[in-house]
Design an enzyme around this catalytic site. Structure first.
Site, mmCIF file in Angstrom:
data_model
loop_
_atom_site.group_PDB
_atom_site.id
_atom_site.type_symbol
_atom_site.label_atom_id
_atom_site.label_comp_id
_atom_site.label_asym_id
_atom_site.label_seq_id
_atom_site.Cartn_x
_atom_site.Cartn_y
_atom_site.Cartn_z
ATOM 1 C CE LYS A 179 30.872 -8.687 -53.681
ATOM 2 N NZ LYS A 179 29.905 -8.357 -52.625
ATOM 3 C CG HIS A 310 25.696 -11.366 -46.310
ATOM 4 N ND1 HIS A 310 26.430 -11.039 -45.186
ATOM 5 C CD2 HIS A 310 26.470 -11.043 -47.373
ATOM 6 C CE1 HIS A 310 27.588 -10.520 -45.545
ATOM 7 N NE2 HIS A 310 27.649 -10.517 -46.860
#
Length: 378
Positions: A179, A310
């Site tokens: 991230k 996803h």
């Protein structure tokens, strides 16, 4: 309906709302920018469909941070619509469910409730055929490349990220995603540098900004990340900024990935028409289930795009295995307590089993975490 052409009828539908607790609060860039709070749980909507002939199917949808009770409430409204239908008529049922709730739209929460039913119907159809879902759809492969995301969140210190990355690779996972999108871009660059140096240049490495850059910042960060040889840069801009993503696609060598936040097949079509992705990332529960996901796959194939669904690997492994081009599947272990089975991961790839359908059954722990349940019967 012609009785002679009806193979079976749906006689029972049960929906369950499960609250899945996470071991620690999860923070990505949306938390650090003050747009969201840390995520501590996931609301999972299960749908179980039973038929006159004794067939059963299991499907699911989910919501993060908000929306779980609303999904359950909407699914409760829709469940009676399935009774009496032939479970093989999946497209017909999907349209019927959509029109039953037309006033709330054709995307977002309305189709996310439908997704649980649609996935259950596909699970049931594959079980009736005695095939894993991937084989029913027409598999191109028996395994799919996989990468880990759960170890790379911004709340974790870099030492922990490095340790988790090495553990993931040791357990057979093929790539690592970090991230990014920290308010201080120097922090992003330092973390990516540390991971690349630790793992070496051969390990596939992805980054995900979770929509937190504006266009100028995205250009600057994409340029800064070019030397790292990343597999992709994910959601550098707002999910609906299709033109902005298209400019990044045409400017930089590093592939741009996006699509997870879109909530219909139509929105994915807009993204692809704009040229806004090198890699599309549809989420079956978010766009209404497997039926619309297959439409997205067909469009992506026509555009010669890569695919990396996803979340919800239990569903997306089967769908990715049926895609013509070599895809990726995202590895999150969060859902493990909900199911009795475990996916086989080795040599950088996730393998689907020979079990029919999705190949999963709900665990006792999933039932213990159930906060609401509703059944309808013919």
């Amino acid at each position: 309906m012609n009785a002679a052409s009806t193979m079976d009828r749906i006689t029972e539908v049960t929906i369950s709302s499960v609250t899945l607790p996470l071991p620690t609060g999860i923070s990505d860039a949306k938390v650090l920018t003050g747009r969201q709070r840390p995520m501590t749980e996931v609301a999972v909507l299960f749908a179980e469909i039973g038929t006159e002939a004794g067939c059963t199917g299991l499907g699911l949808s989910y919501a993060k941070r908000a929306g779980g009770p609303a999904q359950f409430a909407h699914a409760q409204e829709l469940a009676p619509v399935l009774l009496g239908a032939d479970p093989s008529d999946i497209a017909k049922i999907w349209d019927k469910l959509l029109w039953a709730a037309a006033s709330v739209g054709r995307s977002g929460l309305s189709v996310q409730a439908i997704a649980a039913f649609d996935i259950a119907l596909w699970d049931l159809k594959a079980k009736r055929a005695g095939l894993p879902l991937a084989k029913l759809l027409g598999a191109h492969r028996d395994s799919v490349r996989c990468y880990n995301t759960s170890g790379g969140f911004l709340h974790a210190p870099i030492e922990e990220v490095l340790e988790r990355a090495e553990e993931s690779l040791a357990h057979g996972i093929g790539g690592i995603k970090l991230k990014v999108g920290h308010p201080d871009s120097a922090v992003d660059l330092a973390r990516v540098t540390a991971v690349r140096e630790k793992l070496g240049d051969q390990v596939p490495l992805m980054v995900d900004a979770n929509q937190q850059w504006d266009r100028a910042t995205a250009r600057r960060m994409c340029r800064a990340f070019e030397p790292f040889g990343l597999t992709w840069i994910e959601e550098p801009l707002d999910a609906y900024d299709f033109d902005g993503h298209a400019r990044l696609v045409s400017t930089f060598d590093t592939p741009i990935a996006t699509g997870e936040m879109l909530t219909s097949a139509a929105q994915h079509a807009q993204l692809m028409r704009a040229g806004g992705a090198d890699i599309v990332q549809p989420d079956a529960p978010r766009i209404g289930g497997i039926s619309p996901f297959l439409r997205v796959m067909a469009l992506a194939d026509q555009e010669n795009l890569q695919l990396a669904p996803h979340f919800v690997r239990e569903v997306h492994l089967h769908l990715a295995a049926a895609y013509a081009r070599e895809p990726w599947v995202e590895h999150f272990e969060w859902f493990d307590p909900l199911f009795n089975e475990r996916l086989d991961i080795a040599d950088g790839r996730m393998h689907f089993s020979a079990r029919p359908g999705l190949g999963i059954t709900r665990s006792d722990q999933a039932r213990a975490w159930t906060v609401a349940e509703h059944s309808v019967r013919a």
